[in-house]
Write an enzyme that holds these catalytic residues in place. Structure first.
Site, PDB file in Angstrom:
ATOM      1  N   SER A 127     -38.112  -8.466  20.649  1.00 48.91           N
ATOM      2  CA  SER A 127     -37.294  -7.465  21.327  1.00 48.91           C
ATOM      3  C   SER A 127     -37.817  -7.222  22.739  1.00 48.91           C
ATOM      4  O   SER A 127     -38.961  -6.785  22.924  1.00 48.91           O
ATOM      5  CB  SER A 127     -37.309  -6.150  20.539  1.00 48.91           C
ATOM      6  OG  SER A 127     -36.710  -6.322  19.272  1.00 48.91           O
ATOM      7  N   ARG A 139     -38.311   1.811  25.985  1.00 47.04           N
ATOM      8  CA  ARG A 139     -39.175   1.215  24.964  1.00 47.04           C
ATOM      9  C   ARG A 139     -40.630   1.618  25.245  1.00 47.04           C
ATOM     10  O   ARG A 139     -41.333   0.980  26.030  1.00 47.04           O
ATOM     11  CB  ARG A 139     -38.989  -0.303  24.925  1.00 47.04           C
ATOM     12  CG  ARG A 139     -37.556  -0.710  24.591  1.00 47.04           C
ATOM     13  CD  ARG A 139     -37.424  -2.200  24.363  1.00 47.04           C
ATOM     14  NE  ARG A 139     -38.152  -2.644  23.187  1.00 47.04           N
ATOM     15  CZ  ARG A 139     -37.697  -2.557  21.938  1.00 47.04           C
ATOM     16  NH1 ARG A 139     -36.506  -2.040  21.695  1.00 47.04           N
ATOM     17  NH2 ARG A 139     -38.428  -2.991  20.924  1.00 47.04           N
ATOM     18  N   ASP A 297     -27.643  -2.479   7.624  1.00 47.58           N
ATOM     19  CA  ASP A 297     -28.660  -1.566   8.145  1.00 47.58           C
ATOM     20  C   ASP A 297     -28.071  -0.480   9.035  1.00 47.58           C
ATOM     21  O   ASP A 297     -28.723   0.534   9.284  1.00 47.58           O
ATOM     22  CB  ASP A 297     -29.810  -2.303   8.833  1.00 47.58           C
ATOM     23  CG  ASP A 297     -29.403  -3.121  10.036  1.00 47.58           C
ATOM     24  OD1 ASP A 297     -28.204  -3.442  10.173  1.00 47.58           O
ATOM     25  OD2 ASP A 297     -30.282  -3.469  10.834  1.00 47.58           O
ATOM     26  N   CYS A 341      -4.900  -3.541  17.563  1.00 48.97           N
ATOM     27  CA  CYS A 341      -5.652  -4.776  17.338  1.00 48.97           C
ATOM     28  C   CYS A 341      -4.762  -5.880  16.759  1.00 48.97           C
ATOM     29  O   CYS A 341      -4.963  -7.063  17.049  1.00 48.97           O
ATOM     30  CB  CYS A 341      -6.807  -4.530  16.387  1.00 48.97           C
ATOM     31  SG  CYS A 341      -8.069  -3.393  16.997  1.00 48.97           S
TER      32      CYS A 341
END
Length: 400
Positions: A127, A139, A297, A341
Site C-alpha cells: 500500500s 497514512r 470486507d 444504468c
C-alpha cells in the site's frame, strides 16, 4: 449480463482483524474492530487457521486462492505465516494449485520475510499512495493506547490505535526497494481520494521510478462523516484518463494495471475477473481472526455473518456459508442498479459498480468518472483486445 463462475471461490483472510500499526484516516476497516470489542489484541489461532484450511481444501477449486489482509496481517509475526504456509502444502489435495497474496503496509517486512515469500511464491501487495507529501497526507504511524487504560477524558478504548500524525512514507519506500532487491513479486496498491486525485501523473511516474511494474488504483468512496476523504466523480475520471494516456502505448507491455487487465480480459476472452465489473457480488468469502465468515470486507457486519470455520453443525462451514440464503441474497444486490444504468452503454463494464459506491438510491458516486474514462479509452482497449486475441490464436496454432 454474465456473472463469474460461482462454483469456485477464494478466501480473504483477516488474521489480525482490523489491528494495524498505521492509522490511515480514510481506512474503512479500522472501525470493524468495534465488532470484536472484547478482544484487545485480535489474532487468529493456528487451530482456527487449520480449521479454515481443512474446510477450504475439502472443496473442489481450480486454484486455492488466499488473500491475507487486515488491518496489517504481518502483525501476526513471521512464525504464524511459516506454520500456515507449511500446513497448506500438507493439507492440500494432491496436485492442487495454491495461490497466496498478502496485502501489507510494508512496515515490518525484512529480508527474512522476503525469503519466505520467495519460497512459497507469495504475491505481495504494498500500500503506497504516491510520493512523500501525497502518501503522508493520511497514512500515519499509530500509537497504541495502553491495554490497562485509555486516555483520561477520551473515548479511546484500551488496545485501540490512535493517530500520531507522523508520516510513514520513508518506511514504505524502503520496503518497496527491499522487495525489488530481494526479487519478491509485488504490486503497488494506491488508494485514490481527495488527497491525490489531482496528481495522477505524479503518482504514476513515482511508482515507475521505484521500478514498480504492477499497479492497482482503488477509488476511495466513503459516506457521512468520512465523505471528505472521497475521490470526486470528476476527479476519478480525470485520474484514470491521465493514467491511461501515460500508460498507452508506451507502457502497455511493461506495466500491468489491474483495471486495464480486467477490461482486456472481458473484451478479449469474455470473462470477468473482478466482482466490481460483473453482474453480481461475490467470488470470495471473508474469514475474520475469530473464524467468523462474511460475504465481503466492505460488509463485515453481524447481520451478514455466514457462519464460522469451526462450526461443527455442518459438514463444511465454508460450503454452508457459500450456499446459504443470506449469501445468495447478498449477491443479488449488485444487479439492483438504478434505472439509468439499464440503458447505459458502459453497464457491461461496471455492472452498476460496487454497492458500496452507491448511495441508498441512484447511480454510483463514480458514475460520471467511469463514463468519462470509458468514453476516452474504449476504442483503444478494443484495439488491444484484438491484439491479445490474435497473439493467443497464434500461440495455439504453433502448439498444433
Amino acid at each position: 449480463m454474465a456473472t463469474p463462475n460461482r462454483t469456485s471461490f477464494s478466501l480473504l483472510v483477516k488474521p489480525a482483524g482490523a489491528d494495524c500499526n498505521f492509522h490511515c484516516g480514510y481506512c474503512f476497516y479500522l472501525p470493524k474492530a468495534s465488532l470484536f470489542a472484547d478482544v484487545s489484541q485480535p489474532r487468529m489461532t493456528l487451530e482456527t487457521a487449520e480449521a479454515m484450511l481443512r474446510a477450504y481444501f475439502a472443496t473442489p477449486q481450480p486454484v486455492y486462492s488466499f488473500g491475507w489482509q487486515g488491518g496489517e496481517p504481518t502483525l501476526m509475526g513471521i512464525d504464524f505465516f511459516r506454520e500456515v504456509l507449511t500446513l497448506q502444502r500438507r493439507l492440500a489435495p494432491p496436485g492442487a494449485r495454491i495461490a497466496n497474496g498478502l496485502q501489507t503496509n510494508g512496515s515490518l517486512l525484512t529480508a527474512e520475510w522476503a525469503a519466505l515469500f520467495r519460497e512459497y511464491d507469495v504475491l505481495v501487495g504494498l500500500s503506497i499512495d504516491g510520493p512523500q507529501e501525497i502518501h503522508n497526507a493520511h497514512r500515519h504511524w499509530a500509537a497504541r493506547v495502553p491495554l490497562a487504560r485509555g486516555r483520561a477524558g477520551s473515548d479511546d478504548k484500551p488496545g485501540a490505535a490512535r493517530d500520531t500524525g507522523i508520516g510513514t512514507h520513508d518506511r514504505v519506500e524502503r520496503c518497496a526497494r527491499l522487495l525489488r532487491a530481494e526479487k519478491v513479486a509485488f504490486n503497488a496498491l494506491t488508494v485514490v481520494g481527495a488527497h491525490n486525485e489531482d496528481h495522477p501523473l505524479e503518482v504514476y511516474d513515482y511508482l515507475r521510478s521505484l521500478g514498480i511494474r504492477h499497479m492497482q488504483f482503488i477509488p476511495l468512496v466513503e459516506w457521512g462523516a468520512s465523505s471528505s476523504y472521497s475521490v470526486s466523480p470528476e476527479g476519478w475520471g480525470t485520474f484514470l484518463k491521465a493514467i491511461f494516456d501515460r500508460w498507452y502505448p508506451r507502457d502497455v507491455r511493461r506495466v500491468s494495471i489491474r483495471h486495464h487487465d480486467s477490461v482486456l480480459e472481458l473484451l478479449a476472452l469474455g470473462r470477468y475477473n473482478v466482482c466490481t465489473m460483473s453482474g453480481s457480488c461475490g467470488g470470495h468469502l471473508v474469514v475474520e481472526h475469530t473464524g467468523d465468515i462474511f460475504p465481503c470486507d466492505f460488509y463485515v457486519e453481524w447481520d451478514l455473518r455466514l457462519g464460522n470455520v469451526r462450526d461443527e453443525g455442518t459438514d463444511n462451514p465454508l460450503v454452508a456459508a457459500e450456499s446459504s440464503r443470506l449469501r445468495r441474497t447478498f449477491r443479488k444486490q449488485k444487479a439492483r442498479w438504478d434505472a439509468e444504468c439499464a440503458g447505459c452503454d458502459y453497464l457491461r463494464f461496471c455492472g452498476g459498480d460496487c454497492p458500496k459506491m452507491r448511495p441508498s438510491e441512484g447511480t454510483s458516486h463514480l458514475c460520471e468518472g467511469w463514463r468519462a474514462f470509458y468514453g476516452h479509452t474504449l476504442e483503444r482497449f478494443r484495439g488491444l483486445a484484438r491484439l491479445v486475441q490474435d497473439e493467443r490464436a497464434e500461440r495455439l496454432r504453433l502448439r498444433g
